[in-house]
Design an enzyme around this catalytic site. Structure first.
Site, mmCIF file in Angstrom:
data_model
loop_
_atom_site.group_PDB
_atom_site.id
_atom_site.type_symbol
_atom_site.label_atom_id
_atom_site.label_comp_id
_atom_site.label_asym_id
_atom_site.label_seq_id
_atom_site.Cartn_x
_atom_site.Cartn_y
_atom_site.Cartn_z
ATOM 1 N N GLU A 271 1.172 -1.097 -0.405
ATOM 2 C CA GLU A 271 -0.037 -0.336 0.144
ATOM 3 C C GLU A 271 1.138 1.408 0.276
ATOM 4 O O GLU A 271 0.609 1.899 1.083
ATOM 5 C CB GLU A 271 -1.042 -0.173 0.960
ATOM 6 C CG GLU A 271 -0.336 0.258 2.391
ATOM 7 C CD GLU A 271 -0.104 -1.261 3.660
ATOM 8 O OE1 GLU A 271 -0.050 -2.488 2.297
ATOM 9 O OE2 GLU A 271 0.046 -1.317 4.325
ATOM 10 N N ASN A 272 2.105 1.292 -0.455
ATOM 11 C CA ASN A 272 2.976 2.362 -0.616
ATOM 12 C C ASN A 272 1.944 3.590 -0.629
ATOM 13 O O ASN A 272 1.237 3.722 -1.797
ATOM 14 C CB ASN A 272 3.900 2.100 -1.717
ATOM 15 C CG ASN A 272 4.554 1.074 -1.250
ATOM 16 O OD1 ASN A 272 5.111 0.579 -0.696
ATOM 17 N ND2 ASN A 272 4.124 0.359 -2.756
ATOM 18 N N GLU A 305 -5.385 -2.439 -0.847
ATOM 19 C CA GLU A 305 -4.756 -1.696 -0.237
ATOM 20 C C GLU A 305 -4.891 -0.188 -1.015
ATOM 21 O O GLU A 305 -4.102 0.819 0.337
ATOM 22 C CB GLU A 305 -3.534 -2.250 -1.742
ATOM 23 C CG GLU A 305 -3.021 -3.516 -1.992
ATOM 24 C CD GLU A 305 -2.525 -3.963 -0.593
ATOM 25 O OE1 GLU A 305 -2.142 -3.532 0.144
ATOM 26 O OE2 GLU A 305 -2.848 -5.421 -0.779
HETATM 27 N N1 B3K Z 1 1.016 -4.345 3.854
HETATM 28 C C1 B3K Z 1 1.384 -5.119 3.233
HETATM 29 C C2 B3K Z 1 1.726 -6.416 3.363
HETATM 30 C C3 B3K Z 1 3.795 -6.397 3.911
HETATM 31 C C4 B3K Z 1 4.387 -7.775 4.260
HETATM 32 C C5 B3K Z 1 5.826 -7.427 4.119
HETATM 33 N N2 B3K Z 1 6.362 -8.764 4.750
HETATM 34 C C6 B3K Z 1 0.120 -6.008 1.949
HETATM 35 C C7 B3K Z 1 -0.913 -5.801 2.389
HETATM 36 O O1 B3K Z 1 -0.949 -5.826 4.000
HETATM 37 O O2 B3K Z 1 -1.795 -5.150 2.919
HETATM 38 ZN ZN ZN Z 2 -2.784 -4.785 4.372
#
Ligand code: B3K
Ligand code: ZN
Length: 880
Positions: A271-272, A305
Site C-alpha cells: 500500500e505505498n 490496498e
Molecule cells: N502491508 C503489506 C504486507 C507487507 C508484508 C511485509 N512482509 C500488504 C497488505 O497487507 O496490504
Molecule cells: Zn494490508
C-alpha cells in the site's frame, strides 16, 4: 556452528525515537548492479533527548560511500559504521543535516526486500524493514517524514519513473542518455511506505472525481501487451474509492493514484502512499487466464490496498506490535466492501472458511500468538492469519458489541483524533469507549491472548414452567506464555425457532447481558433463562459467526438437520450442514482405520439432496452448502492422531454416496453454466461455481460416461474457471485424458505465467501416489523458475499446504521434499522459505509414525548452520 544468537524484540521495551527525521530528500541514480542513493535527512533531537545522545541508524547489507554532517565530513572517531548500522556518536543538539550516500545492487537483491529488479523493472518493497536496505535510516513506523524523491535512469531502459506522491518535475540529464523525474509526497509517512518504480511499462489510465470534486488521475502500469487485462482492476479501484466515500466518508488525498504490477513479489501487494505495488496475480485478469476466484481476489486486494490509504497510511502503527491496527481493520473494510459488491452470506461463509483453515490451526499449534504479539525475532514472520484474519474478526466483534451506529461514531472519532499519527490499539479502543461511553476492557483482552476460545453450551427446557435456559462457559487452552488466560467478551448472535421454523419470542429473558438477538458472554460462565416458551425451541447460536470461537455444543442431528433447512440465518444453515458432515466424516475416518464397513449416513445424504433444490435460486450459496468439509477441516477437528489417508477415504465415501444418490440432478445442475459473453460479475460466477460443483459430484458417480464427459468439458471450456474445474478432475481422478490435457494446457499457456502457475498447482495438489515424482521432474521443466515466488508457491506451497496425503506420506518423502526446498531457498529468499516452513505447524497432530518423519525433516532444517533469522524463529518454535 550457529551465527549470532537470535535477538528478541519486546513490546514492553518500546521507547520513542530520540531523534525526529521530518524531511527526506532522496536522489536515486539507477543502475542494475550499482545504484547510488543520496539521502539528505533533516534531523532534530526529540523533546527531552539529552544533548549528545548517539544517533543509531538502521542499515542492512549497505555500502556507505559518502557522509556529510551539515555539509562537512565526519572524522572516523565520530562514527561507527557497518553494513547494518550507522552510528553518530555525538550528534549536534540542534536541528542538523545529514547527507548519506550508499551504493546498492538491485540485480543482486534476491530477497525482494528493498530495491530490486523484477523482469527488468526496478521496484521496491519496504514493509516491514526494507528501507534500511536502501539507505541508513530510523527505519521504524513512528518516524514520519515528508519525502521528495528524484529518480534518474537511462531513458531507454526505464522510460517510466515513479515514486510516492505527486509528480513535480521531469526532464533529461543534459549530455547523457539519462532522464529524471521528481516526486513529492506532502503527507508525512513512515519509511515502510516509501516506493519507487522505474522501467519500460505500459500504462492504462482513467480518472476519478472525489466527493468534494477533486480530480484524481488513476494509472495502472503493466508489462507491454498486458493493457487489456487491467480493466477489472481499474473498475475495482473506482468502486473502492466510491465505496469508501459512501460508507466511511473517506476521500483520496493526492492528485494521482498509481498501481504497478510486477511478476516477482513476496506477497500479494503493498500500500505505498500513492504508488501501490502489486503482485501481478492481483491485477491482471482476462477470462482466458483468470478464474472467478482470481477476479474476486483482485477486487478484494485492490480494495484492501486502497483502503490502507486511511487505515495504515494516514494513521499508521506506532510500532510493529500494533500491526493489526492497520491490517485487521483494513481486512474488515475489504470484507465489507466485497460483501456489498457480492452476496453477503456467501462472502461471510468463505471468510469463515478461510479463518478456520488458516487461523484456527495457527492458534492451535506451536506458532500461536496474540493478535497483538508481545515479542518477535523477525517481524516478517508476523504477517499472519492471526494478525490479519483474526484481527478483522475482532473489529467485527466490536461492531456487534457497539452496534453499527456506535461503531461508526468511534471510527469517526479515530479518524479525527489520530489523523497523521503513529498510534496503538489502546488509542484506537479509547476512541470507541469515548464515543459510546462503553467499557471495552474485557473486549481488549482479545488482543493480548493467543488461542481460540472454546465456548461450551448446554440447554435445558422445562415444559412445566415454559422455561428455556442456555448455560455457556468459555475457556482458552493453556500456553506456557499464557498460563492464566482471562475471559473475553464474546457476543453470540442467536435465534429460537419453533418446530415450524418460525422465530419464537419469549416473554422475558434474564441472567445475562442480552440486547436484541445478541447474548454477551464476558465471564467464565453464565446462564440465560427465557420465559414464556410453550414449546421447546431449537436454538440457533453463533449466527453469522459472531465471534471467532470454537463451539462445543452437542446439538442433536435432528436439530442440525432442521436448522440446515429452516434457519433464517444463512450462515447457520450452511454451518449446520457442515457440522453434521464433519461428525459423519470423523465417524467414517474411524471406520476406515479399523477396517469397518464404510457406509454414509442416509439422512445426511438426503440433506445434501435438499440443499440441491436451491441450485437455481441461489447458486453461489448452494455451491457452498454442497462443498464437503475439506481434508484439512476434518484433520483440524480430529486434532490428534491424524491419519490423512483415512480422512481421504472417508471423504471419498461421502462424496460418492451423494454423487450416486443425485446423479441425474447433478447432470441438470451442470446445465446452469452461463452461456454467451463472459461476465466476471457475481451472478454469472455463481452459476459457474454451482455447475462445476455438480461436475465434481458427477465425476465421483458411477456413471459410465464420466471420463468422456470431463474430457469434453475440458476441451469445450471457454474460460479459465471451467478449464481448471475439468483439469483438476482429470488430474485428481487420474483419468485417461489427463496427460493429454496437461500437454494441451502447457502448449497453450506457456507464455502466460499466471496461467502456468495453475498448471503447476493442479499437479502439486494431485493426491495420487506418483505426485511427488512428478513434482520433482516438474522442477526441472524450463518453465519452473526457482527465483519466482509465485512459481514456488504454486508448486511447493500448494503441495505442503494443500495435499495432505502426499505431504504427510508415511515414508516421510513428502516432508523431505519440502524441507530440501526450504533449505535451498532460504539463503536466497528467507521470507518465502519461512512462509513455506509454516506448513509444518500441525506436525504434532499427525499419527505417531508420520509425526516422527516430520520431526526428522524439521531437525534437518534446524541443523543448517547459517539459516536465516526468519526460518530460525519458525523452526525453533515449531520444534519446541
Ligand atoms: N502491508 C503489506 C504486507 C507487507 C508484508 C511485509 N512482509 C500488504 C497488505 O497487507 O496490504
Ligand atoms: Zn494490508
Amino acid at each position: 556452528m550457529r551465527p549470532e544468537a537470535p535477538v528478541t524484540i519486546r513490546l514492553e521495551d518500546y521507547q520513542p525515537a530520540p531523534y525526529r527525521i521530518e524531511t527526506v530528500f532522496l536522489y536515486f541514480r539507477l543502475m542494475p548492479t550499482a545504484t547510488t542513493v543520496d539521502a539528505h535527512l533533516v534531523i532534530t533531537p526529540a523533546i527531552g533527548t539529552p544533548a549528545g545522545t548517539p544517533l543509531v541508524l538502521d542499515g542492512d547489507e549497505l555500502d556507505l560511500t559518502g557522509l556529510l554532517l551539515n555539509d562537512l565530513p565526519l572524522s572516523p572517531d565520530d562514527i561507527s559504521v557497518s553494513s547494518n548500522q550507522l552510528e553518530l556518536k555525538s550528534p549536534p543538539a540542534e536541528k542538523f543535516d545529514l547527507k548519506i550516500q550508499t551504493r546498492i545492487n538491485p540485480d543482486g537483491n534476491s530477497k525482494l526486500e528493498g530495491l530490486y529488479r523484477s523482469s527488468g523493472t526496478y521496484c521496491t518493497q519496504c514493509e516491514a524493514e526494507g528501507f534500511r536496505r536502501i539507505t541508513y535510516f530510523l527505519d521504524r513506523p513512528d518516524v514520519l517524514a515528508v519525502y521528495t524523491t528524484r529518480v534518474e535512469a537511462r531513458k531507454s531502459e526505464a522510460p517510466t519513473l515513479l515514486a510516492n506522491g505527486n509528480p513535480v518535475e521531469a526532464g533529461v540529464v543534459e549530455g547523457t542518455d539519462r532522464h529524471y523525474a521528481i516526486w513529492h509526497d506532502p503527507h508525512p509517512k513512515p519509511s515502510y511506505l516509501f516506493a519507487l518504480v522505474a522501467g519500460d511499462l505500459a500504462k492504462v489510465s482513467d480518472q476519478f472525481v472525489t466527493q468534494s470534486g477533486r480530480k484524481v488521475d488513476l494509472n495502472i502500469y503493466v508489462e507491454h501487451g498486458r493493457e487489456t487485462s487491467c480493466d477489472w482492476a481499474m473498475d475495482s479501484l473506482k468502486r473502492s474509492m466510491k465505496w469508501d466515500e459512501d460508507t466511511f466518508g473517506l476521500e483520496y488525498d493526492l492528485d494521482v493514484f498509481n498501481i504497478v504490477a510486477v511478476s516477482d513479489f513476496n506477497m500479494g501487494a503493498m500500500e505505498n502512499k500513492g504508488l501501490n505495488i502489486f503482485n501481478d496475480k492481483y491485477v491482471l485478469a482476462d477470462p482466458k487466464t483468470a478464474t472467478d476466484q482470481d477476479y474476486a481476489n483482485i477486487e478484494a486486494v485492490i480494495a484492501h490496498e486502497y483502503f490502507h490509504n486511511w487505515t495504515g497510511n494516514r494513521i499508521t502503527c506506532r510500532d510493529w506490535f500494533q500491526l493489526c491496527l492497520k491490517e485487521g481493520l483494513t481486512v474488515f473494510r475489504d470484507q465489507e466492501f466485497s460483501s456489498d459488491m457480492r452476496s453477503r452470506a456467501v462472502k461471510r461463509i468463505s471468510d469463515v472458511k478461510l479463518l478456520k483453515a488458516h487461523q484456527f490451526p495457527e492458534d492451535a499449534g506451536p506458532l500461536a500468538h496474540p493478535v497483538r504479539p508481545r515479542e518477535y525475532q523477525e517481524i516478517n514472520n508476523f504477517y499472519t492469519a492471526t494478525v490479519y484474519e483474526k484481527g478483522a474478526e475482532l473489529i467485527r466483534v466490536l461492531t456487534t458489541l457497539l452496534g453499527a451506529e456506535g461503531f461508526k461514531k468511534g471510527l469517526n472519532l479515530y479518524f479525527q483524533r489520530h489523523d497523521g499519527d503513529a498510534t496503538t490499539i489502546e488509542a484506537f479502543l479509547a476512541c470507541f469507549e469515548n464515543a459510546t461511553d462503553k467499557d471495552l476492557s474485557r473486549f481488549a483482552k482479545w488482543y493480548d491472548q493467543a488461542g481460540t476460545p472454546e465456548v461450551a453450551i448446554e440447554t435445558q427446557y422445562d415444559a412445566a414452567d415454559a422455561k428455556f435456559s442456555i448455560h455457556l462457559s468459555q475457556s482458552i487452552r493453556e500456553l506456557a506464555s499464557q498460563p492464566e488466560a482471562e475471559p473475553v467478551s464474546i457476543p453470540l448472535r442467536f435465534g429460537l425457532l419453533s418446530k415450524e421454523g418460525q422465530p419464537l419470542v419469549p416473554s422475558s429473558a434474564s441472567g445475562m447481558m442480552i440486547s436484541g438477538d445478541i447474548l454477551v458472554l464476558d465471564k467464565t460462565e453464565g446462564t440465560v433463562t427465557f420465559k414464556g416458551l410453550s414449546e421447546a425451541p431449537v436454538l440457533s447460536i453463533l449466527r453469522d459467526f459472531s465471534s471467532p470461537v470454537q463451539l462445543k455444543f452437542d446439538q442433536s442431528a435432528e436439530e442440525l438437520l432442521f436448522l440446515a433447512s429452516h434457519d433464517a440465518d444463512p450462515f447457520n444453515r450452511w454451518q449446520s450442514l457442515q457440522t453434521l458432515a464433519i461428525r459423519e466424516l470423523l465417524r467414517l475416518t474411524k471406520a476406515s482405520r479399523t477396517g469397518a464397513k464404510m457406509v454414509a449416513d442416509t439422512a445426511l445424504v438426503a440433506a445434501y439432496g435438499q440443499a440441491l433444490a436451491f441450485a437455481e435460486k441461489d447458486p453461489a450459496f448452494c455451491a457452498q452448502a454442497l462443498t464437503l468439509p475439506s481434508e484439512q477441516d476434518i484433520a483440524r477437528e480430529q486434532a490428534q492422531d491424524v491419519d490423512p489417508d483415512a480422512i481421504f477415504a472417508a471423504r471419498k465415501t461421502l462424496m460418492r454416496a451423494v454423487a450416486d444418490a443425485y446423479r441425474e440432478q447433478f447432470v441438470d445442475v451442470m446445465k446452469l453454466r452461463p452461456t454467451g459473453a463472459f461476465s466476471p460479475e457475481a451472478e454469472a460466477a455463481g452459476r459457474r461455481t454451482i455447475a462445476n460443483r455438480a461436475l465434481v459430484y458427477f465425476a465421483h458417480s458411477g456413471a459410465d460416461t464420466v471420463a468422456k464427459t470431463i474430457a469434453d468439458k475440458f476441451r469445450s471450456a471457454d474460460n479459465m474457471t471451467d478449464v481448471m474445474a475439468a483439469l483438476t478432475l482429470l488430474v485428481n481422478l487420474n483419468m485417461p485424458a489427463r496427460s493429454e490435457a496437461l500437454g494441451i494446457f502447457r502448449d497453450q499457456y506457456k507464455t502466460a505465467s499466471l496461467a502456468m502457475d495453475k498448471w503447476f498447482q493442479v499437479q502439486a495438489t494431485d493426491p495420487n501416489n506418483d505426485c511427488l515424482a512428478n513434482l520433482k521432474s516438474l522442477m526441472t521443466d524450463p518453465l519452473y523458475d526457482a527465483g519466482n515466488p509465485n512459481r514456488i508457491r504454486a508448486l511447493v506451497h500448494s503441495f505442503a499446504a494443500g495435499n495432505p496425503t502426499q505431504f504427510a506420506r508415511k515414508d516421510g518423502r513428502g516432508f523431505d521434499f519440502v524441507a530440501d526446498v526450504i533449505t535451498k531457498i532460504d539463503s536466497r529468499n528467507p521470507q518465502v522459505a519461512s512462509r513455506l516452513l509454516t506448513s509444518f505447524r500441525s506436525w504434532r497432530s499427525l499419527e505417531e509414525s508420520r509425526s516422527q518423519k516430520a520431526k526428522q525433516a524439521l531437525l534437518r532444517i534446524s541443523d543448517v548452520s547459517n539459516l536465516s533469522r526468519d526460518c530460525r524463529e519458525i523452526v525453533d518454535k515449531t520444534l519446541k
